[in-house]
Write a protein that holds these residues in place. Structure first.
Motif, PDB file in Angstrom:
ATOM      1  N   GLY A  62     -32.043  -2.978   6.836  1.00  0.00           N
ATOM      2  CA  GLY A  62     -32.158  -4.378   7.264  1.00  0.00           C
ATOM      3  C   GLY A  62     -31.391  -4.672   8.547  1.00  0.00           C
ATOM      4  N   THR A 113     -25.841  -3.933  -1.646  1.00  0.00           N
ATOM      5  CA  THR A 113     -24.905  -2.921  -2.166  1.00  0.00           C
ATOM      6  C   THR A 113     -25.619  -1.590  -2.378  1.00  0.00           C
ATOM      7  N   ALA A 137     -26.040  -7.818  -7.869  1.00  0.00           N
ATOM      8  CA  ALA A 137     -25.024  -7.199  -7.016  1.00  0.00           C
ATOM      9  C   ALA A 137     -24.968  -7.992  -5.714  1.00  0.00           C
ATOM     10  N   GLY A 138     -25.646  -7.513  -4.656  1.00  0.00           N
ATOM     11  CA  GLY A 138     -25.702  -8.288  -3.415  1.00  0.00           C
ATOM     12  C   GLY A 138     -26.702  -9.429  -3.511  1.00  0.00           C
ATOM     13  N   GLY A 139     -27.694  -9.275  -4.396  1.00  0.00           N
ATOM     14  CA  GLY A 139     -28.671 -10.332  -4.633  1.00  0.00           C
ATOM     15  C   GLY A 139     -29.770 -10.436  -3.598  1.00  0.00           C
ATOM     16  N   THR A 140     -29.882  -9.479  -2.676  1.00  0.00           N
ATOM     17  CA  THR A 140     -30.876  -9.624  -1.616  1.00  0.00           C
ATOM     18  C   THR A 140     -32.299  -9.393  -2.133  1.00  0.00           C
ATOM     19  N   ILE A 141     -32.428  -8.792  -3.310  1.00  0.00           N
ATOM     20  CA  ILE A 141     -33.726  -8.699  -3.980  1.00  0.00           C
ATOM     21  C   ILE A 141     -33.788  -9.714  -5.120  1.00  0.00           C
ATOM     22  N   VAL A 142     -32.703  -9.768  -5.931  1.00  0.00           N
ATOM     23  CA  VAL A 142     -32.713 -10.608  -7.134  1.00  0.00           C
ATOM     24  C   VAL A 142     -32.829 -12.097  -6.789  1.00  0.00           C
ATOM     25  N   VAL A 178     -28.713  -7.660 -13.781  1.00  0.00           N
ATOM     26  CA  VAL A 178     -27.573  -7.294 -12.947  1.00  0.00           C
ATOM     27  C   VAL A 178     -27.776  -7.888 -11.553  1.00  0.00           C
ATOM     28  N   VAL A 228     -25.039   0.855 -13.312  1.00  0.00           N
ATOM     29  CA  VAL A 228     -24.402   1.893 -12.492  1.00  0.00           C
ATOM     30  C   VAL A 228     -22.992   1.449 -12.138  1.00  0.00           C
ATOM     31  N   GLY A 280     -35.027   0.933  -1.125  1.00  0.00           N
ATOM     32  CA  GLY A 280     -34.260   1.968  -1.820  1.00  0.00           C
ATOM     33  C   GLY A 280     -34.052   3.160  -0.903  1.00  0.00           C
ATOM     34  N   ASP A 281     -33.894   2.866   0.393  1.00  0.00           N
ATOM     35  CA  ASP A 281     -33.761   3.944   1.389  1.00  0.00           C
ATOM     36  C   ASP A 281     -32.583   4.878   1.120  1.00  0.00           C
TER      37      ASP A 281
HETATM   38  C1  LIG Z   1     -34.837  -8.926   5.183  1.00  0.00           C
HETATM   39  C2  LIG Z   1     -34.613  -7.729   4.276  1.00  0.00           C
HETATM   40  C3  LIG Z   1     -34.608  -6.468   4.818  1.00  0.00           C
HETATM   41  C4  LIG Z   1     -34.402  -5.356   3.988  1.00  0.00           C
HETATM   42  N1  LIG Z   1     -34.394  -4.111   4.546  1.00  0.00           N
HETATM   43  C5  LIG Z   1     -34.224  -3.043   3.746  1.00  0.00           C
HETATM   44  C6  LIG Z   1     -34.202  -1.741   4.320  1.00  0.00           C
HETATM   45  O1  LIG Z   1     -34.327  -1.542   5.534  1.00  0.00           O
HETATM   46  N2  LIG Z   1     -34.052  -0.694   3.469  1.00  0.00           N
HETATM   47  C7  LIG Z   1     -33.899  -0.854   2.100  1.00  0.00           C
HETATM   48  O2  LIG Z   1     -33.737   0.152   1.391  1.00  0.00           O
HETATM   49  N3  LIG Z   1     -33.911  -2.078   1.552  1.00  0.00           N
HETATM   50  C8  LIG Z   1     -34.059  -3.162   2.334  1.00  0.00           C
HETATM   51  N4  LIG Z   1     -34.078  -4.407   1.769  1.00  0.00           N
HETATM   52  C9  LIG Z   1     -33.999  -4.527   0.298  1.00  0.00           C
HETATM   53  C10 LIG Z   1     -32.547  -4.749  -0.241  1.00  0.00           C
HETATM   54  O3  LIG Z   1     -31.826  -5.602   0.589  1.00  0.00           O
HETATM   55  C11 LIG Z   1     -31.764  -3.430  -0.363  1.00  0.00           C
HETATM   56  O4  LIG Z   1     -32.503  -2.470  -1.078  1.00  0.00           O
HETATM   57  C12 LIG Z   1     -30.390  -3.674  -1.017  1.00  0.00           C
HETATM   58  O5  LIG Z   1     -29.596  -2.481  -0.895  1.00  0.00           O
HETATM   59  C13 LIG Z   1     -30.437  -4.113  -2.462  1.00  0.00           C
HETATM   60  O6  LIG Z   1     -29.094  -4.245  -2.885  1.00  0.00           O
HETATM   61  P1  LIG Z   1     -28.533  -5.601  -3.553  1.00  0.00           P
HETATM   62  O7  LIG Z   1     -27.113  -5.327  -3.903  1.00  0.00           O
HETATM   63  O8  LIG Z   1     -28.840  -6.771  -2.725  1.00  0.00           O
HETATM   64  O9  LIG Z   1     -29.448  -5.611  -4.862  1.00  0.00           O
HETATM   65  P2  LIG Z   1     -29.763  -6.811  -5.869  1.00  0.00           P
HETATM   66  O10 LIG Z   1     -30.781  -7.702  -5.282  1.00  0.00           O
HETATM   67  O11 LIG Z   1     -28.516  -7.436  -6.389  1.00  0.00           O
HETATM   68  O12 LIG Z   1     -30.402  -5.918  -7.031  1.00  0.00           O
HETATM   69  C14 LIG Z   1     -31.557  -5.101  -6.797  1.00  0.00           C
HETATM   70  C15 LIG Z   1     -31.973  -4.450  -8.139  1.00  0.00           C
HETATM   71  O13 LIG Z   1     -30.990  -3.507  -8.588  1.00  0.00           O
HETATM   72  C16 LIG Z   1     -30.412  -3.937  -9.847  1.00  0.00           C
HETATM   73  N5  LIG Z   1     -28.984  -3.620  -9.755  1.00  0.00           N
HETATM   74  C17 LIG Z   1     -28.115  -4.024  -8.775  1.00  0.00           C
HETATM   75  N6  LIG Z   1     -26.913  -3.424  -8.955  1.00  0.00           N
HETATM   76  C18 LIG Z   1     -27.035  -2.629 -10.061  1.00  0.00           C
HETATM   77  C19 LIG Z   1     -26.137  -1.765 -10.770  1.00  0.00           C
HETATM   78  N7  LIG Z   1     -24.867  -1.548 -10.366  1.00  0.00           N
HETATM   79  N8  LIG Z   1     -26.594  -1.111 -11.883  1.00  0.00           N
HETATM   80  C20 LIG Z   1     -27.869  -1.298 -12.319  1.00  0.00           C
HETATM   81  N9  LIG Z   1     -28.780  -2.097 -11.691  1.00  0.00           N
HETATM   82  C21 LIG Z   1     -28.356  -2.758 -10.583  1.00  0.00           C
HETATM   83  C22 LIG Z   1     -30.721  -5.444  -9.949  1.00  0.00           C
HETATM   84  O14 LIG Z   1     -30.760  -5.896 -11.266  1.00  0.00           O
HETATM   85  C23 LIG Z   1     -32.105  -5.470  -9.285  1.00  0.00           C
HETATM   86  O15 LIG Z   1     -33.126  -4.995 -10.144  1.00  0.00           O
HETATM   87  C24 LIG Z   1     -34.227  -5.534   2.578  1.00  0.00           C
HETATM   88  C25 LIG Z   1     -34.235  -6.829   2.038  1.00  0.00           C
HETATM   89  C26 LIG Z   1     -34.427  -7.916   2.880  1.00  0.00           C
HETATM   90  C27 LIG Z   1     -34.397  -9.291   2.251  1.00  0.00           C
END
Ligand SMILES: Cc1cc2nc3c(=O)[nH]c(=O)nc-3n(C[C@H](O)[C@H](O)[C@H](O)COP(=O)(O)OP(=O)(O)OC[C@H]3O[C@@H](n4cnc5c(N)ncnc54)[C@H](O)[C@@H]3O)c2cc1C
Length: 256
Positions: A87, A96, A29-34, A27, A151, A112-113
């Motif tokens: 972030g 997201t 979503a925003g891709g900031t981890i993936v 999955v 989700v 995962g704050d």
């Molecule tokens: C510079 C930087 C700073 C950051 N600071 C913080 C911070 O202060 N606090 C914090 O909590 N995080 C932080 N992060 C981590 C991350 O950005 C956040 O946790 C963000 O909310 C992840 O959301 P995403 O949509 O980018 O997830 P993605 O990278 O798209 O996905 C993350 C994980 O969740 C899964 N996933 C995504 N959506 C769903 C769904 N709907 N159903 C099931 N699984 C799903 C994906 O497969 C993956 O395993 C930071 C990251 C960076 C690069």
């Protein structure tokens, strides 16, 4: 980089159908981890399910692909305050709520704050996957883990009172050291802690002490009965143990 099929559903129903039982699906979503994971070769998705066009953004019934930046303005407290601390502006625009809820534990930092305010708000999580659609309490969802689940949305009610407190971070790319979410819901005051370990956890002993009439300072002393803070790259377990009761006290003081 290996090739991956990217599925781009345009409705929640299409997303659920494309996810199926989740086998072989990553999955996105925003891709900031993936995306960094893929770039660094830590993940090699066979099929990627992109949620950006799936109609899963919305609020109060909070669609899973709602950007964290939207929560800052529109979510109930303490979710809005926690969202504002994720972030920086660029990350919040891309990240997201679903990705935050499902963020896999990282080795070096806590992420995962938003799990903490969702725990405090007694959120429900609607998801699909093996066994079909179901709605879990946030406690049950986090306990079971998100593997095999897509989700769709988070359901949250406005709390009677809410508060947040956190240890300050040196800059926006510093991950959370400790952050406390507290909310008075229909079932009483709920208190949750982010930053102490791989995922956010509740502090039931603090909640019980408050229900029994303890002052914020007295109740906060119970936090270490439930929570065993861990070491990571941003702070030691020792430091977290020292400051946890004080930060919980601050959150509970803000609640009254
Ligand atoms: C510079 C930087 C700073 C950051 N600071 C913080 C911070 O202060 N606090 C914090 O909590 N995080 C932080 N992060 C981590 C991350 O950005 C956040 O946790 C963000 O909310 C992840 O959301 P995403 O949509 O980018 O997830 P993605 O990278 O798209 O996905 C993350 C994980 O969740 C899964 N996933 C995504 N959506 C769903 C769904 N709907 N159903 C099931 N699984 C799903 C994906 O497969 C993956 O395993 C930071 C990251 C960076 C690069």
């Amino acid at each position: 980089m290996t090739k991956t099929d990217v599925l781009v559903p345009t409705s929640p129903e299409n997303a659920a159908a494309a996810f199926g039982d989740g086998a072989g699906i990553t999955v996105l979503a925003g891709g900031t981890i993936v995306m960094p994971d893929i770039k660094l070769g830590r993940r090699r998705p066979q099929r990627t399910l992109y949620l950006g066009r799936a109609g899963l953004d919305g609020s109060y019934r909070i669609g899973a692909a709602t950007p964290v930046a939207v929560l800052v303005d529109e979510a109930p407290e303490p979710l809005a305050t926690f969202a504002a601390r994720v972030g920086d502006r660029e990350i919040r625009g891309q990240a997201t709520i679903g990705g935050n809820l499902c963020a896999p534990p990282a080795e070096t930092v806590s992420r995962g704050d938003l799990q903490a305010p969702l725990l405090a708000l007694d959120a429900r999580v609607r998801s699909v996957g093996v066994g079909g659609e179901r709605t879990d309490s946030i406690d049950d969802f986090l306990e079971a883990g998100s593997d095999g689940r897509l989700v769709l949305e988070l359901l949250v009610d406005e709390p009677r009172r809410a508060a947040a407190a956190a240890v300050g971070r040196p800059h926006a790319h510093g991950f959370t050291i400790l952050a406390i979410a507290a909310a008075e819901t229909a079932s009483g005051i709920r208190v949750a802690v982010a930053g102490a370990g791989p995922r956010a956890v509740r502090a039931p002993s603090v909640e019980q002490a408050l229900a029994a009439g303890a002052s914020p300072g007295e109740a906060a002393q119970k936090a270490l009965d439930d929570i065993d803070p861990q070491d990571d790259a941003v702070a030691s377990a020792h430091y977290r143990r020292q400051v946890l009761p004080a930060v919980v006290t601050r959150a509970l003081d803000n609640l009254s």
